[in-house]
Design a protein around this motif. Structure first.
Motif, PDB file in Angstrom:
ATOM      1  N   ILE A  46       0.847  -1.207   0.000  1.00 55.74           N
ATOM      2  CA  ILE A  46       0.000   0.000   0.000  1.00 55.74           C
ATOM      3  C   ILE A  46       0.873   1.243   0.000  1.00 55.74           C
ATOM      4  N   ILE A  47       1.913   1.239   0.823  1.00 56.55           N
ATOM      5  CA  ILE A  47       2.816   2.399   0.882  1.00 56.55           C
ATOM      6  C   ILE A  47       3.527   2.575  -0.455  1.00 56.55           C
ATOM      7  N   ALA A  48       3.944   1.488  -1.060  1.00 57.07           N
ATOM      8  CA  ALA A  48       4.627   1.578  -2.356  1.00 57.07           C
ATOM      9  C   ALA A  48       3.695   2.152  -3.417  1.00 57.07           C
ATOM     10  N   GLU A  49       2.408   1.802  -3.354  1.00 56.22           N
ATOM     11  CA  GLU A  49       1.440   2.320  -4.320  1.00 56.22           C
ATOM     12  C   GLU A  49       1.106   3.788  -4.087  1.00 56.22           C
ATOM     13  N   ALA A  50       1.431   4.313  -2.908  1.00 60.45           N
ATOM     14  CA  ALA A  50       1.104   5.716  -2.588  1.00 60.45           C
ATOM     15  C   ALA A  50       1.841   6.675  -3.499  1.00 60.45           C
ATOM     16  N   GLY A  51       2.957   6.285  -4.006  1.00 67.52           N
ATOM     17  CA  GLY A  51       3.695   7.150  -4.917  1.00 67.52           C
ATOM     18  C   GLY A  51       5.159   6.799  -4.949  1.00 67.52           C
ATOM     19  N   THR A  52       5.751   7.077  -6.054  1.00 67.60           N
ATOM     20  CA  THR A  52       7.181   6.865  -6.170  1.00 67.60           C
ATOM     21  C   THR A  52       7.894   8.047  -5.528  1.00 67.60           C
ATOM     22  N   VAL A  53       9.190   7.973  -5.460  1.00 63.80           N
ATOM     23  CA  VAL A  53       9.973   9.034  -4.825  1.00 63.80           C
ATOM     24  C   VAL A  53       9.714  10.390  -5.473  1.00 63.80           C
ATOM     25  N   SER A  54       9.403  10.403  -6.769  1.00 64.49           N
ATOM     26  CA  SER A  54       9.193  11.689  -7.440  1.00 64.49           C
ATOM     27  C   SER A  54       7.721  12.065  -7.594  1.00 64.49           C
ATOM     28  N   HIS A  55       6.788  11.243  -7.076  1.00 65.09           N
ATOM     29  CA  HIS A  55       5.370  11.525  -7.280  1.00 65.09           C
ATOM     30  C   HIS A  55       4.536  11.422  -6.012  1.00 65.09           C
ATOM     31  N   VAL A  56       5.073  11.768  -4.874  1.00 63.69           N
ATOM     32  CA  VAL A  56       4.316  11.708  -3.623  1.00 63.69           C
ATOM     33  C   VAL A  56       3.455  12.958  -3.506  1.00 63.69           C
ATOM     34  N   SER A  57       2.233  12.781  -3.019  1.00 64.16           N
ATOM     35  CA  SER A  57       1.365  13.934  -2.796  1.00 64.16           C
ATOM     36  C   SER A  57       0.641  13.776  -1.464  1.00 64.16           C
ATOM     37  N   VAL A  58       0.127  14.884  -0.941  1.00 69.02           N
ATOM     38  CA  VAL A  58      -0.606  14.873   0.320  1.00 69.02           C
ATOM     39  C   VAL A  58      -1.960  14.217   0.075  1.00 69.02           C
ATOM     40  N   LEU A  59      -2.307  13.250   0.898  1.00 66.88           N
ATOM     41  CA  LEU A  59      -3.603  12.604   0.739  1.00 66.88           C
ATOM     42  C   LEU A  59      -3.959  11.787   1.964  1.00 66.88           C
ATOM     43  N   THR A  60      -5.223  11.402   2.022  1.00 69.82           N
ATOM     44  CA  THR A  60      -5.725  10.456   3.009  1.00 69.82           C
ATOM     45  C   THR A  60      -6.528   9.428   2.239  1.00 69.82           C
ATOM     46  N   ILE A  70       4.475   9.380   6.066  1.00 69.69           N
ATOM     47  CA  ILE A  70       3.405   8.445   5.758  1.00 69.69           C
ATOM     48  C   ILE A  70       3.094   7.640   7.014  1.00 69.69           C
ATOM     49  N   VAL A  71       1.820   7.612   7.401  1.00 71.04           N
ATOM     50  CA  VAL A  71       1.377   6.796   8.529  1.00 71.04           C
ATOM     51  C   VAL A  71       0.276   5.874   8.018  1.00 71.04           C
ATOM     52  N   LEU A  72       0.466   4.578   8.190  1.00 71.52           N
ATOM     53  CA  LEU A  72      -0.504   3.590   7.742  1.00 71.52           C
ATOM     54  C   LEU A  72      -0.999   2.798   8.933  1.00 71.52           C
ATOM     55  N   HIS A  73      -2.311   2.695   9.066  1.00 69.91           N
ATOM     56  CA  HIS A  73      -2.948   1.864  10.099  1.00 69.91           C
ATOM     57  C   HIS A  73      -3.620   0.704   9.373  1.00 69.91           C
ATOM     58  N   LEU A  74      -3.308  -0.515   9.774  1.00 69.38           N
ATOM     59  CA  LEU A  74      -3.900  -1.692   9.160  1.00 69.38           C
ATOM     60  C   LEU A  74      -4.489  -2.545  10.269  1.00 69.38           C
ATOM     61  N   THR A  75      -5.805  -2.765  10.215  1.00 72.50           N
ATOM     62  CA  THR A  75      -6.496  -3.531  11.242  1.00 72.50           C
ATOM     63  C   THR A  75      -6.775  -4.928  10.727  1.00 72.50           C
ATOM     64  N   PRO A 121      -4.063  -3.052  15.927  1.00 72.47           N
ATOM     65  CA  PRO A 121      -3.739  -2.645  14.559  1.00 72.47           C
ATOM     66  C   PRO A 121      -2.226  -2.522  14.348  1.00 72.47           C
ATOM     67  N   LEU A 122      -1.822  -2.783  13.136  1.00 69.12           N
ATOM     68  CA  LEU A 122      -0.436  -2.615  12.732  1.00 69.12           C
ATOM     69  C   LEU A 122      -0.287  -1.164  12.292  1.00 69.12           C
ATOM     70  N   VAL A 123       0.638  -0.433  12.904  1.00 77.17           N
ATOM     71  CA  VAL A 123       0.858   0.970  12.558  1.00 77.17           C
ATOM     72  C   VAL A 123       2.280   1.108  12.025  1.00 77.17           C
ATOM     73  N   ILE A 124       2.382   1.627  10.812  1.00 80.00           N
ATOM     74  CA  ILE A 124       3.690   1.825  10.188  1.00 80.00           C
ATOM     75  C   ILE A 124       3.839   3.309   9.904  1.00 80.00           C
ATOM     76  N   GLU A 125       4.944   3.869  10.345  1.00 82.05           N
ATOM     77  CA  GLU A 125       5.253   5.280  10.078  1.00 82.05           C
ATOM     78  C   GLU A 125       6.589   5.329   9.357  1.00 82.05           C
ATOM     79  N   THR A 126       6.609   6.029   8.244  1.00 84.57           N
ATOM     80  CA  THR A 126       7.841   6.148   7.479  1.00 84.57           C
ATOM     81  C   THR A 126       7.897   7.521   6.822  1.00 84.57           C
TER      82      THR A 126
END
Length: 118
Positions: A46-60, A92-97, A104-109
């Motif tokens: 999911i984090i990888a699909e959020a955007g590549t290094v050159s295409h990250v944008s603010v979103l929820t 990036i903060v991801l919560h996965l239940t 829940p699994l919480v990943i922050e990167t």
């Protein structure tokens, strides 16, 4: 002699019950660990699909994984940027239940994205 045999049988029965209980608990923990491992792989995807290094944008975003886990992800700009280097860090903060695997699994990167040319 009969009493000794009954006591020995009772002790053996208690030992077998405790051993089977331990095995069942171990198997349940193993299933939970396997589910958390699969969830971690899904979270990385999911984090990888959020955007590549050159295409990250603010979103929820939020959704459901193929295994039925609920997730939500938030991407926010961090306060600092390196305009001279045309770079901007994002948090990036991801919560996965997971359904049956505890909290829940919480990943922050953090990722670095290139700033758009102005």
């Amino acid at each position: 002699m009969l009493i000794e045999a009954l006591v020995a049988l009772a002790v053996t029965a208690c030992t077998v019950v405790m051993a089977l209980s331990s095995l069942a608990e171990g198997a349940a923990r193993l299933r939970q660990l396997e589910e958390r491992t699969e969830a971690l792989a899904e979270a990385r995807s999911i984090i990888a699909e959020a955007g590549t290094v050159s295409h990250v944008s603010v979103l929820t975003r939020s959704g459901t994984t193929p295994l039925g886990h609920q997730w939500s992800m938030e991407i926010r700009e961090t306060p600092s940027s390196q305009k001279a280097l045309k770079m901007k860090p994002f948090r990036i903060v991801l919560h996965l239940t997971m359904q049956n695997a505890g909290p829940p699994l919480v990943i922050e990167t953090y990722v670095i994205s290139q700033l758009k040319d102005e």
